[in-house]
Structures are given as structure tokens and as C-alpha cells.
Design a protein around this motif. Structure first.
Motif, mmCIF file in Angstrom:
data_model
loop_
_atom_site.group_PDB
_atom_site.id
_atom_site.type_symbol
_atom_site.label_atom_id
_atom_site.label_comp_id
_atom_site.label_asym_id
_atom_site.label_seq_id
_atom_site.Cartn_x
_atom_site.Cartn_y
_atom_site.Cartn_z
ATOM 1 N N ALA A 212 31.493 31.873 61.287
ATOM 2 C CA ALA A 212 31.117 30.694 60.513
ATOM 3 C C ALA A 212 29.788 30.147 61.014
ATOM 4 C CB ALA A 212 32.210 29.625 60.614
ATOM 5 N N ALA A 213 29.610 30.156 62.317
ATOM 6 C CA ALA A 213 28.381 29.628 62.890
ATOM 7 C C ALA A 213 27.189 30.475 62.467
ATOM 8 C CB ALA A 213 28.489 29.594 64.413
ATOM 9 N N LEU A 214 27.425 31.781 62.331
ATOM 10 C CA LEU A 214 26.324 32.669 61.944
ATOM 11 C C LEU A 214 26.015 32.521 60.459
ATOM 12 C CD1 LEU A 214 27.160 35.938 63.901
ATOM 13 C CD2 LEU A 214 25.567 34.121 64.518
ATOM 14 N N ALA A 215 27.046 32.196 59.692
ATOM 15 C CA ALA A 215 26.886 32.134 58.251
ATOM 16 C C ALA A 215 25.955 31.006 57.811
ATOM 17 C CB ALA A 215 28.242 31.993 57.577
ATOM 18 N N VAL A 216 25.744 30.014 58.677
ATOM 19 C CA VAL A 216 24.893 28.896 58.257
ATOM 20 C C VAL A 216 23.412 29.293 58.242
ATOM 21 C CG1 VAL A 216 26.518 27.226 59.191
ATOM 22 C CG2 VAL A 216 24.507 27.881 60.541
ATOM 23 N N PHE A 217 23.082 30.366 58.918
ATOM 24 C CA PHE A 217 21.676 30.771 58.933
ATOM 25 C C PHE A 217 21.310 31.443 57.619
ATOM 26 C CE2 PHE A 217 22.709 30.830 63.530
ATOM 27 C CZ PHE A 217 21.791 29.874 63.953
ATOM 28 N N ALA B 123 14.280 26.371 62.805
ATOM 29 C CA ALA B 123 15.289 26.742 63.804
ATOM 30 C C ALA B 123 16.724 26.645 63.278
ATOM 31 C CB ALA B 123 15.124 25.893 65.052
ATOM 32 N N ALA B 124 16.979 25.759 62.364
ATOM 33 C CA ALA B 124 18.335 25.606 61.842
ATOM 34 C C ALA B 124 18.656 26.641 60.774
ATOM 35 C CB ALA B 124 18.519 24.204 61.268
ATOM 36 N N ASP B 125 17.602 27.248 60.186
ATOM 37 C CA ASP B 125 17.814 28.189 59.085
ATOM 38 C C ASP B 125 17.723 29.649 59.518
ATOM 39 O OD1 ASP B 125 18.050 26.182 57.213
ATOM 40 O OD2 ASP B 125 15.871 26.041 56.957
ATOM 41 N N VAL B 126 16.913 29.869 60.521
ATOM 42 C CA VAL B 126 16.639 31.244 60.914
ATOM 43 C C VAL B 126 17.038 31.433 62.373
ATOM 44 C CG1 VAL B 126 14.839 32.975 61.260
ATOM 45 C CG2 VAL B 126 14.725 31.436 59.295
ATOM 46 N N ILE C 152 23.819 43.200 67.465
ATOM 47 C CA ILE C 152 24.334 42.060 68.214
ATOM 48 C C ILE C 152 23.495 41.839 69.461
ATOM 49 C CG2 ILE C 152 26.733 42.425 67.454
ATOM 50 C CD1 ILE C 152 27.279 43.519 70.298
ATOM 51 N N ASP C 153 23.618 40.650 69.995
ATOM 52 C CA ASP C 153 22.995 40.354 71.278
ATOM 53 C C ASP C 153 23.965 40.840 72.352
ATOM 54 O OD1 ASP C 153 22.132 39.311 73.652
ATOM 55 O OD2 ASP C 153 21.661 37.324 72.840
ATOM 56 N N PRO C 154 23.574 41.888 73.080
ATOM 57 C CA PRO C 154 24.530 42.474 74.020
ATOM 58 C C PRO C 154 24.922 41.522 75.144
ATOM 59 C CG PRO C 154 22.363 43.509 74.227
ATOM 60 C CD PRO C 154 22.290 42.580 73.065
ATOM 61 N N GLU C 155 24.157 40.477 75.313
ATOM 62 C CA GLU C 155 24.474 39.560 76.407
ATOM 63 C C GLU C 155 25.396 38.432 75.971
ATOM 64 O OE1 GLU C 155 21.251 38.610 78.914
ATOM 65 O OE2 GLU C 155 20.757 40.746 79.185
ATOM 66 N N ARG C 156 25.798 38.420 74.686
ATOM 67 C CA ARG C 156 26.721 37.372 74.229
ATOM 68 C C ARG C 156 28.041 38.019 73.842
ATOM 69 N NH1 ARG C 156 26.195 34.331 69.851
ATOM 70 N NH2 ARG C 156 27.097 32.460 70.769
ATOM 71 N N ILE C 157 29.071 37.684 74.572
ATOM 72 C CA ILE C 157 30.389 38.226 74.258
ATOM 73 C C ILE C 157 30.860 37.719 72.891
ATOM 74 C CG2 ILE C 157 31.645 36.375 75.489
ATOM 75 C CD1 ILE C 157 33.679 38.552 76.343
ATOM 76 N N GLU C 158 30.389 36.529 72.523
ATOM 77 C CA GLU C 158 30.795 35.951 71.235
ATOM 78 C C GLU C 158 30.358 36.841 70.075
ATOM 79 O OE1 GLU C 158 29.022 34.435 73.526
ATOM 80 O OE2 GLU C 158 30.116 32.668 74.206
ATOM 81 N N ASP C 159 29.147 37.427 70.204
ATOM 82 C CA ASP C 159 28.655 38.316 69.155
ATOM 83 C C ASP C 159 29.610 39.493 68.963
ATOM 84 O OD1 ASP C 159 26.425 36.708 69.019
ATOM 85 O OD2 ASP C 159 25.018 38.395 68.899
ATOM 86 N N TYR C 160 30.076 40.003 70.091
ATOM 87 C CA TYR C 160 30.977 41.155 70.019
ATOM 88 C C TYR C 160 32.304 40.746 69.396
ATOM 89 C CZ TYR C 160 33.760 45.182 71.595
ATOM 90 O OH TYR C 160 34.585 46.286 71.642
ATOM 91 N N ILE C 161 32.791 39.593 69.823
ATOM 92 C CA ILE C 161 34.087 39.128 69.304
ATOM 93 C C ILE C 161 33.997 38.838 67.816
ATOM 94 C CG2 ILE C 161 35.743 37.213 69.440
ATOM 95 C CD1 ILE C 161 35.242 37.222 72.491
ATOM 96 N N ALA C 162 32.842 38.301 67.389
ATOM 97 C CA ALA C 162 32.675 37.973 65.970
ATOM 98 C C ALA C 162 32.785 39.222 65.110
ATOM 99 C CB ALA C 162 31.323 37.308 65.744
ATOM 100 N N ARG C 163 32.441 40.369 65.685
ATOM 101 C CA ARG C 163 32.537 41.613 64.924
ATOM 102 C C ARG C 163 33.849 42.342 65.208
ATOM 103 N NH1 ARG C 163 27.640 43.402 62.601
ATOM 104 N NH2 ARG C 163 28.271 45.582 62.860
ATOM 105 N N GLY C 164 34.838 41.581 65.605
ATOM 106 C CA GLY C 164 36.170 42.162 65.793
ATOM 107 C C GLY C 164 36.426 42.669 67.196
ATOM 108 N N GLY C 165 35.496 42.415 68.097
ATOM 109 C CA GLY C 165 35.606 42.921 69.456
ATOM 110 C C GLY C 165 36.849 42.408 70.162
ATOM 111 N N TYR C 166 37.387 43.211 71.018
ATOM 112 C CA TYR C 166 38.603 42.980 71.794
ATOM 113 C C TYR C 166 39.842 42.890 70.919
ATOM 114 C CZ TYR C 166 35.793 42.640 75.977
ATOM 115 O OH TYR C 166 34.948 42.947 77.004
ATOM 116 N N GLY C 167 39.677 43.109 69.590
ATOM 117 C CA GLY C 167 40.835 43.151 68.702
ATOM 118 C C GLY C 167 41.704 44.364 68.990
#
Lengths: 554, 171, 185, 238
Positions: free
Chosen positions: A15-20, A54-57, A134-149
Motif C-alpha cells: 500500500a505504501a508503494l502504491a501511493v507513488f 518526493a511524495a510522488d516519485v 527491490i532494494d536488497p537492503e530493505r527486508i520490507e521490499d522482500y516481504i512486500a513481494r511475498g518474501g518469507y511466505g
């Protein structure tokens, strides 16, 4: 963290990514950095800040996208649209790209890689699915793409034997090159008696001309960790080691960061995802020894010893690290595991060939238009990889051979370009799949010289424990050098072949056993080149400087 | 050279860098199997693995000196001699080799009078060969003082290395 | 051993390359058997006979010594061209042996160290270049220079070993492969 | 340990399950050459001379490290094995500087003996003439790297039996070399107890007693088993 929290986190993050309005993914891997990715990102940062966007991109530094010869690469991801991939981006074109996607400026088509480019369309990305996105240094990026599922599914829905069954059923085989069925290996370790067991990820990618493991560890480290954790659960291990090649400091840093992030969220460590499963992963840094890619040598190295192999059996699955049952898989093998578990083994087994399911990552290099990393379904032909994905040979020159499997592999001639790529197919041609090095050579490469190059590599990397490898590589190298210098005698070829066979059959470990492969395969397909060097004192490719000597001097 | 078992307080010659080695030793709880990790961190701290340092590590981990020496010389990453002020690593992976990295090495050896794997007599420049740095699309590839340079020729390399070494001399 | 009435007498030769002549001494230790040998064959070239050039059409040549200089090299090729069977005779021919102990030294250093800077009374640099054959960079065993048909190891091979080998070779049989007679040294 | 039946050179043989093949084969009176193996030391599997063909296993197996299993079919002297053994021995001769004629161990050397038995009468490969250093700094013993075949016996006996671990190997590949302590001269070693076990177990003239000349160095082949068995049985007289 509970499984529900994982899902919540993934949803929130999406959801956070979708606002961009647009996400600009700048490839920050070494080839793109060397080509100026830094300046591109700087220019974009300045523009985004200057225009108050910054809020859009969102600007993201990612790992490797794959088409390394075309960097710097920028991918634009917009909600509801296919990703647009831009190549050879400069700070100026970066601004045009931003203009188009964020401010409805004119299309920046001139720099856009055609969405129909086979390099993009013909790939099937499983292990590399997140690389460059994804940004490899952000675990959130990985999780957002189904990571650790996959891990969550395994821990809460499957018992260890079911996980092993899934892996077995998927048809996954060792991606380090051996091609041993992964599920079978997992089951061996699971069933091996022992209170303590270990899981090891082999990231000692030593083949020159291969960098898929580096890319995976640098660009999507969590995928490897998740695969290892699933394996730990499946075989009953609480401790994992990831052995990272010393030449890859960035990979080690990213993995270190990733392990800490996963531990913070309860995805590694004690009571993973609030189950009864504990799993720790430690990093071990290699110190520059190709032989440590061999599993028993790798284990010796993890235990702080000289990286010398020991005869098998006993196999690591029975008696590995500190005498305990140990599962060793390649990094790329682990990279396939999370998706197999989360999407199901049937999904995975649907791709590839009957004997070799799934995909394989290749590092496409050498004399080919598009160099870079590609992941393709097993069974794609060499021709498709060289000509469709690779775009053919630059400068209109003639294809001569493709070298696969590095110093343990061989050269395949043009007459066999239509061979489908899988373990057995390449083996029949005297080469191996290996870890996935794929080096294309044109008519300016001398096959004898290439064989000599690999032999030099092997003699340098021989650990010295067994005589055939230690002393045999030296003698084979001397003969090959004589041939390339035009000083070989008529009996040298026979002597070379006999040595090749002996070293192949008698060496203690895989390094020595495979060391003659480059010679044997070039002798098989390019014997005339050897003969031209020996009898006519001539290098058909014009590479070798032949200075025939009179008499017996060597 | 003292023969007492080293303690974190007894650094040879009071060299403060040994504190960093001690930290590594502690982190690994003086486990003998952490030898390679400790050697990595020791080399990072000192730049190379000198004799006093190897002796120190051997005693701290209670390992035979010959074993420590055997491990330190087995792996190409470890160096027992100080490196030059500048260093140039030429990648000789297959992709680089096929794109003629050998000529780059020859040019460097000729120009600076140093064999690959060695340091010039004045200690200015170390030239070494790497077995694939995993950046094959940049072939032929070099690393000069940490900077990755791609698509090199003998000429471009010489220019860059001359500049790197010359800079120092001009200052 | 062919009988005296055999249709054609065998032609045998022995040659001395880079070695100490110890193998020839051992050959002379055949003693009375030398008479038997010469009853069946002619010695057509040998350091123990005064013959200047290596002849054509030799049946068996025993070569003592390693290939150490240009002259050895030339002779080795001539021997091969003119002999039906060539046997490496003794360890220097078979392995390089003592003659090859100089191989880890560069020739230049060797000559300088021994002659120019040394105390010997042998030709100094420049002088005698035409009478001293050029040293090869490395001393080689005979089979690395020419094809060799048989090997008689030993330093020196003892007379019994020589006798067994020579009689076998003249008879057209391989050198008897007795374990105790294969050792070097 | 259960008893298993296996076939060695077409003969049925019984052995303990897991027993090392080398032992089983030698008990049958079949002669298998070895250089790195020594009764009483851990197995290494490095010289590869004792390799055998095991049906169903693609690679040749070193008998000294392979366990006997039920139904195994083993061959010890096929043409291939015989020719490979010869090649390996030739490689060893070519690798360093084994000039028997001037070696202290001439006529008593295991390498020389094994080579003679294997039928080596010349070496087909280039002699590398490495010209390695000697270490005569120890008051009683000497080390000649040129004769070393890197079998690792000195290292193992020093570590496993004497418990000093003075010896190890530095470098790798063809550049490997045995060392004492931090590659210091042997005579300056702090860990060496001067027990001489390494000298006794060394198969060639690489380790020798000082003061001997050509062919004078003899070692006691049964040395290690004698002291180990003696220790076990508490019987120390020869």
C-alpha cells in the motif's frame, strides 16, 4: 512476528508503494556503477527534490537487473502499467525519463529497451525474480513481494518430511553444477541420525566467468536466507552457514544486514515466526581458494582448516561439519526453494524438461552482443541463448564455441548449438552445466589457448593433496604451453590425452577429476587446431605466438 | 618475542591494533575453527599477516604455529608481506582472458618492471591477478586502488596506473 | 646370443654423452663376456675404440649420459638416424641423473660461477667458445630428445644387468623386466 | 560389526562391515602399493596408488579410505589401474629432484621400491628441477625438500602420535611444502621434541639422520606399529 504479522506487513508495504506515481529503480550493481549509475541517481535525486516530487516519485537503488552490458539501467514501475526498462542511461536521459513518467513529458523511447526484446521476454525469473526490482537492503521490499511466505507456509502447514517431498516433487536439482536431486539430498540429511545438523549455502562461486551467486546474494539476500531456513526446518538443523567468496565483500555486507533484519523481525533466530523452530545463520568469508567450492573442502574451510577435500564417502549428509550430518546446497539452489514451497512443487515442475525441471541462471559473457545474467527454463537451446537473448556475435564475426561450466566444463562447437540445455545434454557433449558460466567465443579464440588457460587455472587452484591433480595439472599445462608455443613434439598429443584420462579418473576430488575437461572437450571438437599447432606450427585463430625451436630444447 | 600466552592486556609492543584482533578473538570466543575469520580481520587491521601477528593469533587460539602458517599460505587472500602503496588487480577470469586481459598484464609488467603477484622494489605498486571478480560484462576489468575500471586496453590501463602512482610522487 | 655362423654379424655401438663414463666402465666389467659379444657382433663406434664418425646402419646403440650440450644433441640425432635400436644406458641417459643436477641454475650463472669467477684453469669467457660446445639451458634425459627403444637404468647398471639387456636386444627381445633391475641409482 | 561378503578380483572374500578395503585386500595377499598410507596413522587418500575399481562406482576409489560393503565387486589390477599407477609414480619422480644415485635413501627408499615394482623404467614427463632448499639446522636430522613427495606422514605422526604438531604444509598445489613451526628452520623449532618419528616414517630421503651419505640411510619399516602396539600391549622390548 507471527504469520499474520507477516501478511499485514506485506500489505502495508504494498500500500505504501502504491501511493507513488512512479518508482524509479536504479540498478546499483557493479557493472552499472562502473558505467555511471551513481551520477544517474544523483541527477534523479536532484530533480526529484528540485521539483518537489518526493511524495510522488520514489527512488530505489536495486541489485542487478541482468543486462549488464547495457548499463546504467533504470526501471520505471508505475501502478497498473508494465515496467519500462531503460538502458545506457545518462544523467541527461534520466531527467527525460523522469519527465515522461512523473510529469507527462514526451516519451523517452530512444533509451527504452523494447518490451519485446527477447532478453526481457524469453526469460523466466524464479531465483532472480526480485533482482533489480527491490532494494536488497530493505527486508520490507522482500516481504512486500511475498518474501518469507514460503517459510511461513512450511513452518505452519507442512511437516519436515512434507517439505522434503515438495522439493523432491519439484524436480529441483543442484544448481552448483552437480545436478544431484535436491529433495533426495534433503531427505538423506533429514533421516541421518544426529542430534546436531547443519545447513550450508555454498556461495564460493569460483568459476571464472560466472556471477549468478554474487548477483543473487547482493540483489536479493533474503531469498537465500529464506531458502536456507526452510531447509533447516526440513532437515532438522538449527544452524546454517553461508560461505561467501572472499572476492564478494558487498554480498557479505548485504547478507550480514539481511540476517540482522530477519532476526529483528523474528524470521531467523529463536522461535521463528513463533513456531518451535530455531535457526541461526552465520557468514563465513572465503579467502581465495577455488577448491573450496568442492563441498568437503568448503567444510574444511568453515572449520578453519586448509581447504583440502577428503575422499567421499562418507558424504556430508552422513558426516559433515564437525562430524554431523550437513546439507550443502548452492546459493542458487536455495534461491529456488521459497517459491517452490509457497507456489507449490507442481508449479515449479511445470517448467523445464522432464529430467531437469525449472530454470537455470546463466552468466552470458564473452563475444556476444548482450552480456549479463539470464534465467531461462531448462531445455532452451544454446542457439536461443546465444542468438535470441545474447543478440548474437558482435561485429558480424563467426560463432566458434560456447564454454560452459568454467574450468570444470568444456567448449561446445557450432554444430551442437541446437542442443537443449540441461545437465545430461551438456554432459553428452563433453561439457557440464556447472554453476552457469556461459562464455561465447568467436573465431578469434584459439581453443588450445583456452584449454591452456583453464589448465593454468586448475594448476594454480589445485590444493596439492593428491598427486594426479597436483603434479598432473603441471605436466598437462607444460604440454599445452609447448603446443601453443609451437614446440610440441608429435607424441605430445598422445601423452596429453593419456594424462587427461588418468587425472580425470584418479583425482581425489571434483577439481582434479574435472580439470582435464576443457582439454578433452576441445580435443574432441577442435582436434584440427591442436594438430595445426603441432604439425604445421600454425595457430588457426592467430592467437598463439609460435616460435618453433630446432632440436630438443624445451 | 615473549612466550607467555597473550592476554588482551599484553599486546606486543603495545601496538593498539592488537585490540582489534582481540575483539575478533573474543567475538569468536577463541574458537579454533574461527582461525580464518580471525586472520581476515587481522589482515584487515594490519594490511598483511606478519610473523608477530601470526604468532599472536596462534597463541591466542592455542593452535600450532605450523597449522596457522599452513592455513595463512593456503588461501590466496592472505598475504604475509606488506603490499605496495598502490595496487592494481587485473581480472583474468575467462571473459577477461578471452577479451585479452593477458596483454594488459604484460603491459603492466613491462612498464613497471614487476611480475604479477609482486610489488615494485620501491614499494609503490603491487600488481596482482584475480581469478574472476564476477563483473564479466566489464571485461577486461581492473581494480586500481579500489576503483573498478571496465573495458580496458593496455594503453588505457597504463595511463590510469601511471596517474595513480604518479599522483603520489607529485605530492 | 646369435651363433657365430649367423647370416649377418650385428653392428653395435656405444656412445658417451653427458655422463661420467662409469657406465662404460661397467660395460668393460663384462670381462670375458666381452669376447662372446665381439664374437657375435662388431663394435662399430665407441669411446673405447678410435672411430671418429658415427657410422650408418647400426643395429644397437647403447647411449650413456644425458643430453647436456649442442654436441650431445647433434650426436643423439645422428645416433637415432643411424640405429635400429637405441637404448638409454644408465641413469644419466634415463633420468638426467647427476648431470642434470645443474638444471635449477641458469646456464649463465653456472658458467660465471664456475669458470669466470671460479679458480679453475679452464677457458674463461670468450676464449675457447669454438672448442667448448654450447651448454643447453637444461640437461635432458635422452628420450626427451630422441625416441628411445629400451632403458637400462642404474648408476651404473651392473655388468649382469648390461649383459641381460644387450643379449636380449640383439636377440630382438625386450629388455628383461626384472624388478630388482629396474631401480634407479 | 556384522560380517559382509565382497568380491575381490573374482574371489569371494569376507570382511567386517566398514573395514577399510586396503586391509581386506592386503589380507588376501594382493599387493597394493601405497605411499601416503602408513599403518598407525590416519588415512589421507592422497597418493592415489591404492586406488581400485569398484563396480557401480564411476570414479576410482582409494582402497585406504573406502569401507568394505556387502556385495562390493572390487578389482585391483586392471590394465587401467596398472598404467595409472605407473603414471602417478612417474609424476612424482618428475615433480621434484629424486636423483637416486646421490640420495641417502638409495636402495632403501619406498618410492624407489614401489616404482620398481610398478615397472617404471623411465619417466615420460618433464623433470621440473625445482631446486628446493635443504634444512640442516636441526642438530640430528636433515630435511631435503627435493625428495619430499608431500605424503603427509611426518605431519600426521607428529600430530597424532607425538602430539607436537611441529610439521604442517604451507602453500598449495605444486607449491606445497612441508614446514616446521612458522616456516622457521627446524633447528629453531620450539615445538619439536626431536623424537625423530617423522624421520622414521618418511618414505623417501626427504627426512634423514645427519651424517649419513649415499645409500646409508635406513629406516625401520615397522617402527610405528612397533611403538603403537607396544604402547597398547605394554610390551616395549623389540
Amino acid at each position: 512476528m507471527r504469520v499474520a504479522d507477516l501478511k499485514t506487513m506485506a500489505e502495508q508495504e504494498s500500500a505504501a508503494l502504491a501511493v507513488f506515481r512512479a518508482r524509479l529503480l536504479v540498478c546499483y550493481s557493479a557493472p552499472c556503477l562502473a558505467a555511471g549509475a551513481d551520477a544517474v541517481r544523483e541527477a534523479l535525486e536532484k530533480e526529484v527534490a528540485g521539483r518537489g516530487l518526493a511524495a510522488d516519485v520514489q527512488l530505489v537503488s536495486t541489485g542487478c537487473l541482468g543486462p549488464c552490458s547495457r548499463g546504467p539501467m533504470v526501471t520505471v514501475s508505475q501502478p497498473g502499467q508494465a515496467d519500462a526498462v531503460y538502458e545506457k542511461v545518462t544523467p541527461e536521459t534520466a531527467v527525460a525519463i523522469l519527465d515522461h513518467h512523473a510529469s507527462q513529458g514526451p516519451p523517452a523511447d530512444g533509451f527504452r529497451m523494447s518490451p519485446e526484446n527477447p532478453f526481457l521476454t524469453r526469460q523466466m525469473r524464479v531465483a532472480l525474480a526480485n533482482c533489480g526490482l527491490i532494494d536488497p537492503e530493505r527486508i520490507e521490499d522482500y516481504i512486500a513481494r511475498g518474501g518469507y511466505g514460503g517459510l511461513a507456509h512450511a513452518l505452519h502447514e507442512l511437516d519436515p518430511s512434507e517439505v522434503c517431498f515438495e522439493i523432491k516433487h519439484s524436480g529441483l536439482r543442484g544448481r552448483g553444477g552437480g545436478g544431484y536431486p535436491t529433495g533426495l539430498k534433503w531427505n538423506l540429511v533429514r533421516k541421518a541420525p544426529g542430534a546436531k545438523k547443519y545447513v550450508v549455502a555454498n556461495g564460493d562461486e569460483g568459476d571464472p566467468g560466472a556471477y549468478m551467486d554474487r548477483t543473487l546474494m547482493e540483489s536479493d539476500p533474503h531469498r537465500v536466507l529464506e531458502g536456507m531456513a526452510i531447509a533447516g526446518y526440513a532437515v532438522g538443523a538449527e544452524q546454517g552457514f553461508i560461505y561467501v567468496r572472499g572476492e564478494y565483500p558487498v554480498a557479505a555486507q548485504r547478507l550480514d544486514k539481511a540476517i540482522k533484519a530477519a532476526e529483528r523481525l523474528g524470521l531467523l533466530g529463536s522461535r521463528v515466526l513463533e513456531s518451535n523452530f530455531n535457526f541461526r545463520i552465520d557468514i563465513r568469508i572465503g579467502a581465495g581458494a577455488f577448491v573450496c567450492g568442492e563441498e568437503t573442502a568448503l567444510m574444511a574451510s568453515i572449520m578453519g582448516l586448509r581447504g583440502q577435500p577428503v575422499p567421499r564417502p562418507p558424504y556430508p549428509a552422513q558426516k559433515g561439519l564437525w562430524g554431523c550430518p550437513t546439507l550443502i546446497n548452492n546459493v542458487e539452489t536455495f534461491g529456488n526453494v521459497p517459491d517452490i514451497v509457497s507456489k507449490g512443487s507442481d508449479w515449479y515442475a511445470a517448467s523445464g524438461t522432464p529430467k531437469c525441471r525449472g530454470t537455470k541462471v546463466f552468466a552470458l559473457c564473452g563475444q556476444v552482443e548482450n552480456t549479463g545474467l539470464v534465467e531461462v527454463p531448462m531445455g532452451m537451446t544454446l542457439r536461443e541463448i546465444v542468438y535470441d537473448l545474447g543478440g548474437g556475435i558482435p561485429g558480424g564475426r563467426a560463432f566458434k564455441a560456447v564454454q560452459t561450466g568454467g574450468p570444470s566444463g568444456g567448449c561446445i562447437p557450432a554444430s551442437h548449438l541446437d542442443t537443449p540445455v540441461d545437465y545430461e545434454g551438456l554432459q553428452q557433449l563433453g561439457s557440464i552445466m556447472g554453476s552457469g558460466g556461459f562464455i561465447v567465443m568467436d573465431d578469434r579464440s584459439c581453443m588450445v589457448d583456452v584449454a591452456r588457460f583453464f589448465m593454468e587455472f586448475c594448476l594454480d587452484e589445485s590444493c596439492g593433496k593428491c598427486v594426479p591433480c597436483r603434479a598432473g595439472t603441471v605436466q598437462m599445462h607444460r604440454i599445452l604451453t609447448r603446443i601453443t608455443q609451437g614446440k610440441a613434439g608429435p607424441d605430445d598429443l598422445e601423452k596429453l590425452e593419456a594424462l587427461c584420462e588418468m587425472v580425470r579418473d584418479s583425482s581425489l576430488c571434483g577439481l582434479g577429476q574435472a580439470a582435464p575437461n576443457p582439454v578433452l572437450s576441445t580435443l574432441r571438437w577442435f582436434r584440427d587446431e591442436y594438430e595445426a599447432h603441432i604439425h604445421e606450427k600454425r595457430c588457426p585463430a592467430g592467437v598463439c605466438r609460435l616460435t618453433p625451436s630446432e632440436g630438443g630444447e624445451r | 618475542m615473549s612466550i607467555e600466552t597473550p592476554t588482551p592486556e599484553s599486546h606486543p609492543g603495545g601496538d593498539p591494533r592488537y585490540k582489534l584482533v582481540d575483539r575478533a578473538l573474543k567475538r569468536f570466543q577463541y574458537r579454533q575453527d574461527a582461525l580464518i575469520e580471525v586472520l581476515h580481520l587481522s589482515q584487515e587491521t594490519f594490511g598483511y599477516l606478519g610473523e608477530a601477528l601470526l604468532t599472536y593469533v596462534a597463541r591466542a587460539l592455542k593452535l600450532p604455529p605450523s597449522h596457522v602458517y599452513g592455513v595463512a599460505t593456503f588461501y590466496h587472500f592472505f598475504t604475509l608481506k606488506p603490499k605496495g602503496e598502490h595496487n592494481c588487480i587485473v581480472c583474468m577470469g575467462t571473459a577477461c582472458y578471452v577479451k585479452r586481459a593477458g596483454e594488459v598484464v604484460e603491459a603492466l609488467e613491462g612498464e613497471f618492471g614487476v611480475k604479477a603477484g609482486h610489488t615494485t622494489e620501491d614499494g609503490k605498486l603491487s600488481v596482482s591477478i584475480a581469478r574472476c571478480l564476477g563483473n564479466c560484462s566489464l571485461a577486461p576489468l581492473l581494480v586500481v586502488d579500489g576503483e573498478v575500471l571496465g573495458h580496458e586496453t593496455p594503453e588505457s590501463t597504463l595511463a590510469k596506473v601511471r596517474a595513480a602512482v604518479g599522483k603520489e610522487q607529485a605530492e | 646370443m646369435p651363433e657365430a655362423e649367423a647370416p649377418a654379424r650385428k653392428r653395435i655401438a656405444t656412445a658417451w654423452l653427458g655422463g661420467c663414463s662409469g657406465c662404460h666402465m661397467s660395460f668393460l666389467d663384462l670381462d670375458l663376456r666381452l669376447i662372446d659379444l665381439l664374437a657375435a657382433a662388431d663394435l662399430v663406434f665407441s669411446p673405447i675404440a678410435d672411430i671418429k664418425a658415427f657410422p650408418e646402419g647400426v643395429d644397437l646403440t647403447l647411449v650413456e649420459g644425458a643430453v647436456a650440450n649442442e654436441e650431445n644433441l647433434e650426436l643423439a640425432h645422428r645416433i637415432r638416424a643411424n640405429s635400429r635400436i637405441v637404448a638409454s644406458f644408465g641413469d644419466c641417459a634415463v633420468t638426467g641423473n647427476v648431470t642434470s643436477l645443474r638444471n635449477h641454475l641458469p646456464v649463465e650463472e653456472l658458467l660465471t660461477g664456475l669458470y669466470k669467477a671460479g679458480s679453475g684453469s679452464v677457458p674463461r669467457s670468450g676464449e675457447g667458445a669454438e672448442i667448448l660446445p654450447e651448454l643447453l639451458p637444461r640437461v635432458l634425459p635422452l628420450h626427451q630428445v630422441i625416441a628411445v627403444d629400451a632403458f637400462i637404468p642404474g648408476c651404473p647398471p651392473d655388468p649382469d644387468r648390461i649383459w641381460a639387456a644387450v643379449t636380449a636386444l640383439l636377440d630382438g627381445r625386450p629388455v628383461p623386466s626384472v624388478e630388482g633391475e629396474r631401480t634407479f641409482g | 560389526m556384522p560380517v559382509v561378503t565382497l568380491t575381490i578380483n573374482d574371489e569371494l572374500v569376507s570382511a567386517l562391515d566398514g573395514e577399510l578395503l586396503l586391509k581386506v585386500i592386503r589380507e588376501q595377499g594382493v599387493k597394493l602399493p601405497t605411499l601416503c598410507h602408513l599403518d598407525g596413522l590416519s588415512e589421507r587418500g592422497g597418493c592415489r596408488l591404492c586406488m581400485v575399481e569398484v563396480e557401480g562406482i564411476h570414479r576410482l576409489q582409494s582402497a585406504c579410505t573406502t569401507a568394505a560393503r556387502e556385495g562390493m565387486v572390487v578389482r585391483t589390477h586392471t590394465d587401467r589401474l596398472v598404467s595409472y599407477r605407473k603414471m602417478i609414480l612417474e609424476l612424482l619422480f618428475a615433480e621434484r629432484n629424486h636423483v637416486c644415485a646421490v640420495c641417502v635413501m638409495n636402495r632403501h627408499c619406498e618410492l624407489q621400491d614401489v616404482a620398481a615394482k610398478a615397472g617404471v623404467d623411465h619417466v615420460r614427463y618433464d623433470y621440473l628441477a625445482t631446486g628446493l632448499p635443504m634444512d640442516t639446522s636441526h642438530e640430528r636430522f636433515g630435511l631435503d625438500q627435493n625428495r619430499c613427495i608431500l605424503c603427509g606422514r611426518c605431519q600426521r605422526v607428529c600430530d597424532e602420535v607425538e602430539g607436537a604438531h611441529t610439521w604442517d604444509v604451507m602453500g598449495r598445489g605444486a607449491g606445497s611444502r612441508v614446514i616446521t613451526d612458522l616456516n622457521h628452520p627446524w633447528g629453531e623449532s620450539r615445538s619439536c621434541t626431536s623424537c625423530g618419528k617423522c624421520v622414521q616414517v618418511c618414505p623417501t630421503g626427504a627426512l634423514f639422520n645427519k651424517g649419513v651419505t649415499v645409500s646409508e640411510m635406513e629406516k625401520e619399516p615397522e617402527f610405528l606399529t612397533r611403538i603403537l602396539e607396544g604402547r597398547e600391549k605394554k610390551q616395549w622390548s623389540r
